[in-house]
Design an enzyme around this catalytic site. Structure first.
Site, PDB file in Angstrom:
ATOM      1  N   HIS B  58       0.807  -1.227   0.000  1.00 50.89           N
ATOM      2  CA  HIS B  58       0.000   0.000   0.000  1.00 50.89           C
ATOM      3  C   HIS B  58       0.837   1.273   0.000  1.00 50.89           C
ATOM      4  O   HIS B  58       0.327   2.333   0.342  1.00 50.89           O
ATOM      5  CB  HIS B  58      -0.898   0.047   1.238  1.00 50.89           C
ATOM      6  CG  HIS B  58      -1.801  -1.124   1.410  1.00 50.89           C
ATOM      7  ND1 HIS B  58      -2.794  -1.421   0.522  1.00 50.89           N
ATOM      8  CD2 HIS B  58      -1.870  -2.077   2.381  1.00 50.89           C
ATOM      9  CE1 HIS B  58      -3.439  -2.509   0.940  1.00 50.89           C
ATOM     10  NE2 HIS B  58      -2.887  -2.926   2.058  1.00 50.89           N
ATOM     11  N   HIS B 220      -7.897  -3.842  -0.538  1.00 49.93           N
ATOM     12  CA  HIS B 220      -7.403  -5.190  -0.794  1.00 49.93           C
ATOM     13  C   HIS B 220      -8.313  -5.876  -1.806  1.00 49.93           C
ATOM     14  O   HIS B 220      -8.297  -7.083  -1.959  1.00 49.93           O
ATOM     15  CB  HIS B 220      -7.376  -6.034   0.479  1.00 49.93           C
ATOM     16  CG  HIS B 220      -6.673  -5.365   1.601  1.00 49.93           C
ATOM     17  ND1 HIS B 220      -7.326  -4.600   2.526  1.00 49.93           N
ATOM     18  CD2 HIS B 220      -5.365  -5.328   1.916  1.00 49.93           C
ATOM     19  CE1 HIS B 220      -6.439  -4.115   3.378  1.00 49.93           C
ATOM     20  NE2 HIS B 220      -5.249  -4.538   3.029  1.00 49.93           N
TER      21      HIS B 220
END
Lengths: 205, 335
Positions: B58, B220
């Protein structure tokens, strides 16, 4: 209770989990992911092995080491939940090298309280708590009768509590998807809880 | 899968290696452990420490915000997987200088349990900790179940504001309260146009059709609210704005900061086109914008799409947002 007794207890719990591994797995396969037997054997084997060489005498520090070791060896949900019980006990026993039955009962209650807080669970939800929590009440009620009798009463309460999960609906984890369909099924986690007290009864008797 | 990597199993290790080679003057690894990234040099003794942690994949979230004016440490997990409680505990122990440690992280099952466990271990060693979880993603649960919401890009604002409060010398309870107050005023929602690929999986985690857009998808690839036919930038901005505005009172004279965050494969140009639309919607309500953030702040590898975060400010929050901060991936100077 002293540090050396914890070693005997962990070995006894490991043995009973090994003997019941396939049974626990079969129970878990009904509505879980089927790893319960493996998790319990891995976790308690790691504890027993660690305690064979451990020289720490402070019960708090010893329980903390057990909690960390258990989580490392068995990082599944029930493994983590078990670690929280051990951590709660560690905090209550910190600084003690010897603990009375009452100290151990209070520590166990603190462990259950921590687990309920962290897992957001309570009795009646078809989990390991449904055998562990009645056992705590039985210990508390039988404090004056000595360790052997109190543990026998706790094991009996854990067995009854585990049986009662047949009438409960699952609300946690994968089992929750089964909802109504979980009625009638015995919860594997509660059986694991019952086995712990069964093992403790053998060594206390 | 086409990725510029070597062996998939070395992905996280090599990312950290690259980060340390590039920014080793401002970051350090705790005892050489690539899973524990700390601020370098450490903050002055007596400052409340702030830590976070979470899965890799991320960047700049999470470790990119370790630095002056923001975080003191970050525990690094595998791609999209929580770090272990042991690593979190070692990090907490390493950054505590006596004033306690705030654990500030996104509300995900694995991170929650592991941080809770790490805090128990810390408490056993007499280290004070406080936990504040980021739950800014409005698409992840309805308002009545807001405690179940996931943490996404809005966590960057929380890092910034809590970091400034800690630098100013506030105590642990006060820093936690500032973080919570900020989060009560932060809402985010995202859209996705294409999936991401976890290196060790090797194929996309989900699929989106050529002419479709997934509204409210998580970082996700958690399913969103609905799949729609592809929309214009203005329509996306307006859809997200309405959803967020329903939960934050945005009136004439209100002041907000806006973050338009690219998820990894969306050009800055497109982010600016969406920012423009959000800014117009705010202006139409008489809402002023302070320190807009447009760029990549919380990504999901090569996922295309973006999220919009609105952070409603008061004078105190404005001051903490404005305070200087500098990390290898973030600076307050250019906002």
């Amino acid at each position: 209770m002293k540090a050396s007794m914890l070693r005997t207890a962990a070995a006894a719990i490991r043995d009973i989990m090994v003997a019941n591994k396939d049974y626990l797995t079969a129970l878990d396969q009904q509505n879980g992911d089927g790893d319960l037997g493996i998790t319990m054997v891995q976790g308690y084997s790691a504890l027993a092995q660690m305690l064979e060489q451990e020289t720490e005498q402070d019960l708090g520090k010893l329980f903390m080491k057990c909690a960390t070791r258990f989580n490392d060896a068995a990082p599944s949900t029930l493994g983590t939940i078990t670690s929280f019980v051990l951590m709660g006990m560690a905090k209550a026993l910190k600084g003690k090298t010897e603990a009375s039955l009452e100290d151990m009962t209070a520590a166990y209650e603190a462990g259950l309280a921590l687990m309920m807080e962290k897992a957001h669970s309570k009795p009646g939800e078809k989990t390991i708590l449904d055998s562990l929590e009645p056992a705590a009440r039985a210990l508390r009620a039988n404090l004056d009768k000595g360790a052997a009798q109190a543990l026998t009463a706790a094991a009996k309460a854990a067995t009854e509590g585990s049986e009662a999960t047949r009438t409960m609906k699952s609300v946690h984890g994968r089992a929750a998807y089964y909802g109504e369909k979980s009625l009638g099924l015995l919860d594997g986690g509660s059986v694991a809880g019952r086995l712990i007290f069964e093992a403790l009864t053998h060594i206390a008797g | 899968m086409r990725k510029l990597i070597n062996k998939p199993e070395d992905f996280v290790e090599e990312v950290i290696e690259g980060i340390m080679m590039a920014y080793g003057d401002r970051l350090r690894l705790h005892n050489g452990d690539s899973r524990i990234v700390l601020r370098n040099p450490p903050a002055r003794p007596g400052k409340v420490a702030i830590v976070t942690g979470g899965g890799s994949g991320h960047l700049p979230v999470f470790l990119g915000y370790v630095g002056r004016g923001m975080l003191d440490g970050c525990a690094v997990g595998n791609v999209f997987a929580s770090p272990s409680s042991q690593k979190m505990f070692e990090m907490i122990k390493a950054v505590d200088s006596g004033a306690g440690v705030l654990c500030l992280y996104g509300n995900y099952g694995g991170d929650n349990l592991n941080f809770d466990m790490a805090c128990e271990m810390a408490e056993f060693e007499d280290i004070k900790t406080k936990t504040v979880r980021v739950r800014d993603d409005v698409a992840s649960s309805p308002p009545e179940m807001a405690e179940k919401r996931r943490g996404v890009a809005g966590m960057v604002y929380a890092f910034k504001v809590a970091g400034a409060a800690a630098e100013e010398g506030l105590n642990l309870d006060q820093v936690a309260a500032v973080a919570q107050k900020a989060l009560d005023n932060i809402r985010t929602m995202g859209v996705a146009l294409s999936p991401c690929v976890v290196p060790q999986v090797g194929k996309p985690t989900f699929s989106i059709k050529e002419n479709e857009i997934e509204i409210g998808m998580g970082i996700h690839g958690e399913p969103g609210i609905e799949v729609r036919e592809m929309m214009t930038a203005d329509a996306v901005a307006s859809l997200i704005f309405d959803k967020i505005a329903a939960e934050l009172e945005l009136n004439e004279g209100s002041e907000v900061s806006v973050m338009v965050n690219g998820l990894g494969a969306t050009p800055l140009e497109e982010l600016l086109i969406v920012y423009r639309a959000v800014a117009k919607l705010l202006a139409a309500r008489g809402v002023k914008v302070f320190m807009p953030h447009v760029g990549e702040f919380a990504t999901s590898m090569e996922m295309a799409g973006l999220s919009v975060t609105i952070f409603k400010l008061d004078e105190e929050l404005k001051r903490y947002l404005r305070a200087p901060a500098s990390t290898p991936f973030y600076t307050s100077e250019n906002k």
